[in-house]
Write an enzyme that holds these catalytic residues in place. Structure first.
Site, PDB file in Angstrom:
ATOM      1  N   ARG A  51     -31.263  17.963  46.632  1.00  0.00           N
ATOM      2  CA  ARG A  51     -30.180  17.911  45.665  1.00  0.00           C
ATOM      3  C   ARG A  51     -29.195  16.777  45.942  1.00  0.00           C
ATOM      4  O   ARG A  51     -28.659  16.170  45.028  1.00  0.00           O
ATOM      5  CB  ARG A  51     -29.439  19.257  45.699  1.00  0.00           C
ATOM      6  CG  ARG A  51     -28.353  19.310  44.676  1.00  0.00           C
ATOM      7  CD  ARG A  51     -27.743  20.673  44.662  1.00  0.00           C
ATOM      8  NE  ARG A  51     -26.385  20.565  45.128  1.00  0.00           N
ATOM      9  CZ  ARG A  51     -25.462  21.460  44.895  1.00  0.00           C
ATOM     10  NH1 ARG A  51     -25.764  22.559  44.263  1.00  0.00           N
ATOM     11  NH2 ARG A  51     -24.254  21.288  45.324  1.00  0.00           N
ATOM     12  N   CYS A  76       8.761  20.900  58.706  1.00  0.00           N
ATOM     13  CA  CYS A  76       7.431  20.325  58.929  1.00  0.00           C
ATOM     14  C   CYS A  76       7.246  19.988  60.410  1.00  0.00           C
ATOM     15  O   CYS A  76       8.091  19.297  60.992  1.00  0.00           O
ATOM     16  CB  CYS A  76       7.284  19.063  58.084  1.00  0.00           C
ATOM     17  SG  CYS A  76       5.801  18.124  58.476  1.00  0.00           S
ATOM     18  N   GLU A 119     -31.581  37.831  39.568  1.00  0.00           N
ATOM     19  CA  GLU A 119     -32.558  37.539  40.626  1.00  0.00           C
ATOM     20  C   GLU A 119     -31.815  37.180  41.909  1.00  0.00           C
ATOM     21  O   GLU A 119     -30.639  36.789  41.859  1.00  0.00           O
ATOM     22  CB  GLU A 119     -33.423  36.352  40.201  1.00  0.00           C
ATOM     23  CG  GLU A 119     -32.599  35.083  40.110  1.00  0.00           C
ATOM     24  CD  GLU A 119     -33.248  34.000  39.263  1.00  0.00           C
ATOM     25  OE1 GLU A 119     -34.088  33.309  39.812  1.00  0.00           O
ATOM     26  OE2 GLU A 119     -32.909  33.869  38.074  1.00  0.00           O
ATOM     27  N   ASP A 154     -38.414   2.999  65.737  1.00  0.00           N
ATOM     28  CA  ASP A 154     -37.182   3.424  66.424  1.00  0.00           C
ATOM     29  C   ASP A 154     -37.029   2.704  67.758  1.00  0.00           C
ATOM     30  O   ASP A 154     -35.926   2.343  68.169  1.00  0.00           O
ATOM     31  CB  ASP A 154     -37.195   4.939  66.675  1.00  0.00           C
ATOM     32  CG  ASP A 154     -36.974   5.695  65.386  1.00  0.00           C
ATOM     33  OD1 ASP A 154     -36.575   5.057  64.395  1.00  0.00           O
ATOM     34  OD2 ASP A 154     -37.220   6.918  65.373  1.00  0.00           O
ATOM     35  N   CYS A 185       5.794  20.450  52.966  1.00  0.00           N
ATOM     36  CA  CYS A 185       6.735  19.542  53.616  1.00  0.00           C
ATOM     37  C   CYS A 185       7.344  18.667  52.525  1.00  0.00           C
ATOM     38  O   CYS A 185       6.642  18.175  51.645  1.00  0.00           O
ATOM     39  CB  CYS A 185       5.956  18.695  54.624  1.00  0.00           C
ATOM     40  SG  CYS A 185       6.742  17.150  55.027  1.00  0.00           S
ATOM     41  N   SER A 197     -24.347  23.096  40.502  1.00  0.00           N
ATOM     42  CA  SER A 197     -24.309  24.331  41.290  1.00  0.00           C
ATOM     43  C   SER A 197     -23.782  25.470  40.433  1.00  0.00           C
ATOM     44  O   SER A 197     -23.568  25.302  39.232  1.00  0.00           O
ATOM     45  CB  SER A 197     -23.465  24.122  42.534  1.00  0.00           C
ATOM     46  OG  SER A 197     -22.157  23.860  42.130  1.00  0.00           O
ATOM     47  N   GLU A 204     -35.894  26.776  45.262  1.00  0.00           N
ATOM     48  CA  GLU A 204     -35.305  26.807  46.595  1.00  0.00           C
ATOM     49  C   GLU A 204     -36.396  26.774  47.663  1.00  0.00           C
ATOM     50  O   GLU A 204     -37.365  27.533  47.585  1.00  0.00           O
ATOM     51  CB  GLU A 204     -34.487  28.106  46.721  1.00  0.00           C
ATOM     52  CG  GLU A 204     -33.429  28.080  47.779  1.00  0.00           C
ATOM     53  CD  GLU A 204     -32.122  27.401  47.334  1.00  0.00           C
ATOM     54  OE1 GLU A 204     -32.092  26.751  46.261  1.00  0.00           O
ATOM     55  OE2 GLU A 204     -31.152  27.518  48.101  1.00  0.00           O
ATOM     56  N   LYS A 249     -30.271  35.271  45.021  1.00  0.00           N
ATOM     57  CA  LYS A 249     -29.860  33.898  45.318  1.00  0.00           C
ATOM     58  C   LYS A 249     -30.392  33.608  46.721  1.00  0.00           C
ATOM     59  O   LYS A 249     -29.931  34.197  47.711  1.00  0.00           O
ATOM     60  CB  LYS A 249     -28.335  33.779  45.271  1.00  0.00           C
ATOM     61  CG  LYS A 249     -27.849  32.364  45.485  1.00  0.00           C
ATOM     62  CD  LYS A 249     -26.376  32.263  45.122  1.00  0.00           C
ATOM     63  CE  LYS A 249     -25.877  30.832  45.158  1.00  0.00           C
ATOM     64  NZ  LYS A 249     -25.907  30.209  46.463  1.00  0.00           N
TER      65      LYS A 249
HETATM   66  S1  IVH Z   1     -29.902  28.561  39.474  1.00  0.00           S
HETATM   67  C1  IVH Z   1     -27.159  24.802  37.680  1.00  0.00           C
HETATM   68  N1  IVH Z   1     -31.085  30.413  40.845  1.00  0.00           N
HETATM   69  O1  IVH Z   1     -27.741  28.191  44.606  1.00  0.00           O
HETATM   70  C2  IVH Z   1     -27.655  25.390  38.940  1.00  0.00           C
HETATM   71  N2  IVH Z   1     -29.862  28.776  42.042  1.00  0.00           N
HETATM   72  O2  IVH Z   1     -24.866  27.543  44.047  1.00  0.00           O
HETATM   73  C3  IVH Z   1     -28.680  26.443  38.667  1.00  0.00           C
HETATM   74  N3  IVH Z   1     -29.936  29.058  44.461  1.00  0.00           N
HETATM   75  O3  IVH Z   1     -27.963  24.738  44.128  1.00  0.00           O
HETATM   76  C4  IVH Z   1     -29.091  27.090  39.899  1.00  0.00           C
HETATM   77  N4  IVH Z   1     -31.225  30.829  44.486  1.00  0.00           N
HETATM   78  O4  IVH Z   1     -29.759  25.837  45.522  1.00  0.00           O
HETATM   79  C5  IVH Z   1     -30.313  29.319  40.900  1.00  0.00           C
HETATM   80  N5  IVH Z   1     -32.215  32.100  41.933  1.00  0.00           N
HETATM   81  C6  IVH Z   1     -31.466  31.021  41.975  1.00  0.00           C
HETATM   82  C7  IVH Z   1     -31.028  30.485  43.195  1.00  0.00           C
HETATM   83  C8  IVH Z   1     -30.209  29.354  43.185  1.00  0.00           C
HETATM   84  C9  IVH Z   1     -30.571  29.956  45.220  1.00  0.00           C
HETATM   85  C10 IVH Z   1     -29.080  27.967  44.958  1.00  0.00           C
HETATM   86  C11 IVH Z   1     -29.423  26.609  44.419  1.00  0.00           C
HETATM   87  C12 IVH Z   1     -28.172  26.069  43.807  1.00  0.00           C
HETATM   88  C13 IVH Z   1     -27.138  26.948  44.426  1.00  0.00           C
HETATM   89  C14 IVH Z   1     -25.989  27.077  43.455  1.00  0.00           C
END
Ligand code: IVH
Length: 725
Positions: A160, A442, A137, A58, A466, A103, A197, A139
């Site tokens: 990701r 507008c 489960e 750097d 507009c 996602s 995660e 999130k």
């Molecule tokens: S399943 C095809 N399970 O939520 C994607 N995602 O909005 C399957 N995340 O990018 C994802 N907890 O970073 C899954 N128990 C969980 C999760 C989870 C957090 C996040 C994950 C994903 C985002 C999707």
């Protein structure tokens, strides 16, 4: 540590302060630095064997920049500062995901969960009361990561990124205690990619912020930001000092799924040594799913990590496979979000923003307030109805008190950001409040603003637009901003401010102007060149030209997305790029679709899985506008969009055109279509000489006859399945 050869003897100027260099010395130093930085880049990027510490590297770059700032005329053509993408944050290297990291769709209430179940049953052709099991489960509010194991050893960890390409953060991930480096179990698949995660516990976050405060360092807004900041450290010893944790919830590439069910896969991953969330449940009814949601929500505050909802996943993996994905989300899983956090503040004013499609959006200017660790000072009010709806009494009064809400999951941005505004607190409204009147014209070009009426439903559009079209400066500028934005052409050095400035000064009026910028700049009087403008300089002008040059070979999906066609987002851009392959084929087909809405080109567009009728019409409308066609043609003289990598070449139906007709007995029409698309086939609605297969079930009529007349290959549903399986 590094074995750094002392360059001092070889480079007598290396230690001399920049301020003390004369022009000859500066030129010599710039030459030396260019060579030395290129040498370290090659060791780092190509050989993965750096010779110097990041700090030393750097320092070289900083010295190079400082000399260039003092002697702008001496900037070399091979200067390290002109290399696009060589900035320190890029130092992680890219990883292309073998299985995309997509996602989840969101629902916010019970009805949304019930609709999700109905959709699954409909897609699979099941009775509406057929029993289905789901995992439920938390999130986790962290960052998703994919961990690749080969021969049982952790060989790569990647973020990701955009879902298709992420950053290589292996060294940092190796410092996370929860993540096994080696798995000895005999039944551990090879290769195997675990997905999950990474997060920071609330207690660790608190400690980290206390330590930051004690050192006078910047505080992190929330655990998620702290986790992200810690994972993206160039120095893994810093990551190691920040306690990160991990929960597994899925997998990417694997020779075979780890079990027959999601729940079985969780058990297997747990046995192999990955942390699984202890609150996960297997549920067998919607009531069960909702009960798990409520139970976990009521425990939410007592957990030591942030969660923002519950994820439901269909348990049977064979059904998951059949359901597949729509755009970026699986059909078999969904996130049931918790209600957003709220805070109360004061509305100071309302401004009207004009978007690139002419939509007038009211934006609330708020007294800054902290919600979920983020300072909120702007809130979009969405549309006129939204204000009128709540405003029947409130009418978005200036200085009325309102509630602004923010969801944690979207808090990774800068310290201030726009957020959705929810309820109005009317009893706190000051007497001197003024009533807000939505403009009839507008604010940018003065054209009439109207709410269009949908011809089919007869309903008035919620959005006021507009009518100025291309004469409206705000729309043109917004289109340009979109064109250069990160997910479109991604032109570094051409941010929103600069676009506005160059538009106002008649330098860039439409996208093709970007690609003649350098040429035209060179023709100008030196005093009028970009380099001489306030806030620019030789370096930033050259950097911008280099960035533009580099983007002439943009990927086709980005090119399509950049055009700013209404309803065409990144996903649709990708679908179109995959379907049409080259820019020329795409443009030709879209012009044909625009010319004849009942012709084959329009039908083909409308038939693409993931593209609905409203999108097809919007695309045809765009190409029906001569000005747009001119812009696209001009652009294609200057840029060469690149084809995307092909999907599943191995599939026997890849690139083939298929028509389904009659009743299918083994799967629904939507499932058959989605599956064929996934294998790279084109699914068409009508039979022509270009059709490769017609899959005919009982009751097939004119299409079957047509196929026979044209000599097209006709298959039964079973023959089709045998072909693709
Ligand atoms: S399943 C095809 N399970 O939520 C994607 N995602 O909005 C399957 N995340 O990018 C994802 N907890 O970073 C899954 N128990 C969980 C999760 C989870 C957090 C996040 C994950 C994903 C985002 C999707």
């Amino acid at each position: 540590m590094s074995k750094i050869k002392s360059k001092k003897e070889e480079a007598p100027l290396a230690g001399k302060p920049v301020a003390g260099l004369d022009a000859t010395e500066a030129a010599a130093e710039l030459a030396r630095l260019a060579a030395e930085i290129a040498h370290h880049d090659s060791l780092y990027y190509q050989k993965d064997a750096p010779e110097v510490s990041d700090a030393a590297y750097d320092a070289l770059r900083k010295r190079n920049e400082a000399i260039e700032a003092r002697f702008p005329d001496l900037v070399r053509a091979d200067s390290p500062s002109l290399k696009v993408g060589a900035a320190p944050v890029e130092a992680f290297g890219k990883v292309v995901h073998r299985v995309p990291m997509l996602s989840l769709g969101n629902v916010f209430d019970e009805e949304g969960v019930r609709d999700f179940l109905d959709r699954i049953r409909r897609f699979l052709g099941l009775d509406q009361d057929a029993e289905l099991a789901f995992t439920a489960e938390p999130k986790i509010d962290g960052l998703s990561i994919t961990l690749r194991y080969e021969g049982g050893r952790l060989v790569q960890a990647a973020t990701r990124g955009d879902g298709y390409e992420g950053e290589n953060v292996t060294a940092n991930v190796r410092t996370i205690a929860d993540i096994p480096h080696e798995i000895a179990a005999k039944d551990f698949p090879d290769p195997f990619e675990v997905r999950g995660e990474i997060y920071m516990s609330r207690s660790a976050f608190q400690k980290l912020n206390d330590a930051q405060a004690a050192r006078g360092d910047r505080l992190f807004a929330n655990p998620r930001n702290a986790a992200a900041g810690s994972l993206r450290q160039l120095d893994p010893t810093i990551t190691a000092s920040r306690p990160l944790a991990f929960f597994a919830y899925g997998w990417g590439e694997a020779p075979a799924p780890p079990a027959d069910t999601q729940w079985g896969a969780y058990r297997a991953m747990k046995k192999w040594g990955f942390p699984l969330n202890p609150l996960a449940e297997r549920t067998t009814s919607v009531e069960d799913m909702l009960k798990t949601y409520r139970d976990i929500e009521s425990d939410r505050a007592s957990l030591d990590y942030d969660i923002d909802g519950i994820v439901y996943k269909l348990d049977r993996l064979d059904l998951q496979e059949r359901l597949g994905f729509v755009s970026r989300s699986p059909r078999f899983a969904i996130a049931h979000k918790f209600p957003a956090e709220q805070a109360t503040t004061v509305l100071n004013d309302i401004e009207i923003q004009v978007g690139r499609t002419g939509a007038l959006t009211p934006v609330a200017k708020l007294e800054p307030v902290t919600v979920g660790g983020v300072v909120v000072q702007n809130a979009t009010l969405h549309n006129e109805d939204y204000i009128a709806g709540i405003g029947a009494t409130a009418r978005a009064c200036a200085r009325a008190a309102i509630s602004a809400s923010a969801t944690r999951s979207s808090c990774s941005g800068p310290a201030t950001s726009s957020r959705k505004c929810s309820t109005w607190v009317l009893d706190k409204r000051p007497k001197e409040s003024k009533r807000f009147k939505f403009p009839t014209h507008c604010p940018s070009c003065g054209s009439l603003a109207v709410r269009e009426v949908d011809e089919k439903t007869g309903k008035r559009d919620v959005v006021c637009r507009c009518t100025g079209g291309l004469i409206c400066p705000a729309q043109r500028v917004e289109r340009l901003k979109h064109f250069v934005s990160r997910n479109a052409f991604d032109i570094e050095g051409l941010g929103e401010k600069r676009i506005q400035e160059l538009y106002d000064d008649n330098i860039i009026k439409s996208p093709p102007d970007i690609f003649t910028l350098e040429e035209k700049d060179k023709e100008k009087d030196p005093d009028e060149q970009l380099a001489k403008r306030e806030g620019w300089g030789a370096l930033s002008a050259q950097k911008l030209f280099a960035a533009i040059q580099a983007r002439r070979a943009v990927k086709l999906d980005r090119f399509i997305y950049a055009l700013g066609i209404r309803h065409v987002g990144e996903i649709t851009g990708r679908l179109l790029a995959r379907r049409y392959g080259t820019a020329e084929t795409f443009v030709k087909a879209m012009r044909a679709a625009a010319d004849d809405r009942s012709g084959e080109a329009f039908a083909e567009l409308d038939n693409i899985e993931g593209i609905g009728p409203a999108v097809a019409v919007a695309i045809a409308d765009f190409f029906a506008e001569p000005h747009n066609v001119t812009v696209v043609d001009e652009l294609l003289k200057k840029v060469k969009p690149q084809e995307l990598e092909a999907v599943d070449h191995a599939s026997p139906v890849s690139g083939k055109t298929v028509v389904f007709t009659g009743t299918l007995e083994r799967m629904t029409r939507s499932e058959a279509k989605a599956r064929a698309e996934r294998l790279g086939a084109k699914v068409a609605g009508s039979v022509s000489k270009n059709t490769d297969y017609v899959v005919a079930g009982p009751g097939a009529g004119s299409k079957l006859k047509n196929a026979k007349d044209l000599g097209v290959n006709v298959l039964t549903e079973d023959e089709w399945l045998a072909l693709i399986e």
